[in-house]
Design an enzyme around this catalytic site. Structure first.
Site, mmCIF file in Angstrom:
data_model
loop_
_atom_site.group_PDB
_atom_site.id
_atom_site.type_symbol
_atom_site.label_atom_id
_atom_site.label_comp_id
_atom_site.label_asym_id
_atom_site.label_seq_id
_atom_site.Cartn_x
_atom_site.Cartn_y
_atom_site.Cartn_z
ATOM 1 N N ARG A 109 0.871 -1.185 0.000
ATOM 2 C CA ARG A 109 0.000 0.000 0.000
ATOM 3 C C ARG A 109 0.899 1.223 0.000
ATOM 4 O O ARG A 109 1.870 1.294 0.763
ATOM 5 C CB ARG A 109 -0.913 0.022 1.222
ATOM 6 C CG ARG A 109 -1.662 1.341 1.340
ATOM 7 C CD ARG A 109 -2.767 1.306 2.361
ATOM 8 N NE ARG A 109 -3.898 0.536 1.878
ATOM 9 C CZ ARG A 109 -5.082 0.495 2.483
ATOM 10 N NH1 ARG A 109 -5.274 1.176 3.599
ATOM 11 N NH2 ARG A 109 -6.068 -0.220 1.996
ATOM 12 N N HIS A 137 -7.708 -0.010 -5.797
ATOM 13 C CA HIS A 137 -7.675 -0.892 -4.626
ATOM 14 C C HIS A 137 -8.331 -2.198 -5.086
ATOM 15 O O HIS A 137 -9.479 -2.494 -4.744
ATOM 16 C CB HIS A 137 -8.454 -0.236 -3.482
ATOM 17 C CG HIS A 137 -8.278 -0.883 -2.133
ATOM 18 N ND1 HIS A 137 -7.652 -2.107 -1.946
ATOM 19 C CD2 HIS A 137 -8.665 -0.466 -0.895
ATOM 20 C CE1 HIS A 137 -7.656 -2.408 -0.659
ATOM 21 N NE2 HIS A 137 -8.265 -1.431 0.004
HETATM 22 N N1 CP Z 1 -11.120 -0.865 3.173
HETATM 23 C C1 CP Z 1 -9.845 -0.554 3.475
HETATM 24 O O1 CP Z 1 -8.962 -0.461 2.608
HETATM 25 O O2 CP Z 1 -9.634 -0.397 4.810
HETATM 26 P P1 CP Z 1 -8.193 -0.105 5.477
HETATM 27 O O3 CP Z 1 -7.747 1.252 5.010
HETATM 28 O O4 CP Z 1 -8.419 -0.181 6.969
HETATM 29 O O5 CP Z 1 -7.258 -1.171 4.985
#
Ligand code: CP
Length: 310
Positions: A109, A137
């Site tokens: 990420r 994503h």
């Molecule tokens: N939905 C999602 O990406 O949550 P996080 O940012 O907590 O990983």
């Protein structure tokens, strides 16, 4: 066994529909496994995976780690906040150091759109994008599609609305690509200032009217306002936003049908969605989280299969 055409999972835009279908089919298999008394399989005993997170995460990071452990992979975790990135090390140096430790796959990420592609082009390892800035994503879109299929069956022709801050949302973009490839009708809804101008080119409908959108859709995916990515004042006030775009019991009571309600998290309770609705029977928010583990197991397993063939 059906194989993925893709070597990495960088986004949904360039992912063939056949890869999406294979991932979702394997996710159903892995969901059955993680609901057994013994939830672990030995499939990836010789595979080492690094999770490198340059941005905060709760769900995605835990979900990837759990998916990897359920597949018996060896897992190393890296968080930029406690790393030498703080001392000026570049992304490529950081990752090459991790790969020198014989890592087979990287889940990353990063706040920069395109960071996952950059990584895939520069390292000799499978790469999974766990969110790159406002870009994509992909595993979130796949788990959302899986959750929708569980409730609605085949998504071809189904009406799916995505509501909120579309401009800053990688979840919205990946969802649009995924749902369109699966044949769904997609509508985005929110203030004009939070909907990018290029959105028409993606073949989606656009609305600024939540009540009318709720009448139209079979399922609604509620997004939070990404306060951390706002550079301008995009709406008059939070109160004004809530009046127009909050999903609440009063709005749902006007409808003569039940909706499937999704939210990728994190939720800002009382802003884009009330607690009453988020915790209601129509909400599949926690099912999304459960499905996330199964979908990520499928992605990791299928990419690892490709490694053993190349
Ligand atoms: N939905 C999602 O990406 O949550 P996080 O940012 O907590 O990983």
């Amino acid at each position: 066994m059906m194989h993925l055409q893709s070597k990495h999972l960088l986004g949904i835009r360039d992912l063939p529909k056949s890869d999406i279908t294979i991932i979702l089919e394997w996710a159903a298999h892995f969901k059955e496994i993680i609901n057994r008394p013994i939830k672990k399989v030995p499939t990836l005993r010789d595979t080492t995976i690094a999770n490198i997170f340059f941005e905060n995460s709760t769900r995605t990071r835990l979900s990837f780690e759990l998916a990897q452990k359920r597949l018996s992979a060896d897992v190393v975790n890296f968080s930029a906040a406690s790393s030498s990135v703080k001392k000026g090390e570049t992304l490529i140096d950081t990752v090459n150091n991790i790969l020198a430790m014989k890592v087979d796959m990287v889940v990353m990420r990063h706040s920069e759109p395109g960071a996952a592609r950059f990584l895939a082009e520069n390292v000799d390892s499978r790469v999974i994008n766990a969110g790159d800035g406002t870009h994509e994503h992909p595993t979130q879109a796949l788990l959302d599609a899986f959750s929708l299929q569980e409730k609605l069956g085949d998504l071809k022709g189904k009406h799916i609305a995505i509501v909120g801050d579309i401009t800053h949302s990688r979840v919205a973009l990946s969802n649009i690509h995924c749902l369109k490839k699966l044949g769904a009708m997609v509508r985005v809804c929110g203030p004009t200032t939070l909907i990018p101008k290029y959105i028409d080119s993606l073949g989606v409908e656009v609305s600024n009217n939540l009540d009318e959108t709720l009448e139209w859709c079979d399922a609604v995916n509620m997004l939070r306002i990404q306060m951390e990515r706002q550079t301008d004042a995009n709406f008059p006030s939070l109160r004004d936003y809530m009046l127009k775009f909050q999903l609440n019991a009063e709005r749902l009571s006007q409808l003569k049908k039940e909706l499937v309600i999704l939210h990728p998290g994190p939720i800002n309770r009382g802003v884009e969605i009330t607690s009453q609705v988020a915790d209601s029977d129509q909400s599949v928010i926690l099912e999304q989280v459960e499905n996330g583990v199964a979908v990520r197991m499928a992605v990791i397993f299928l990419l690892a299969q490709g490694m053993s063939r190349s």
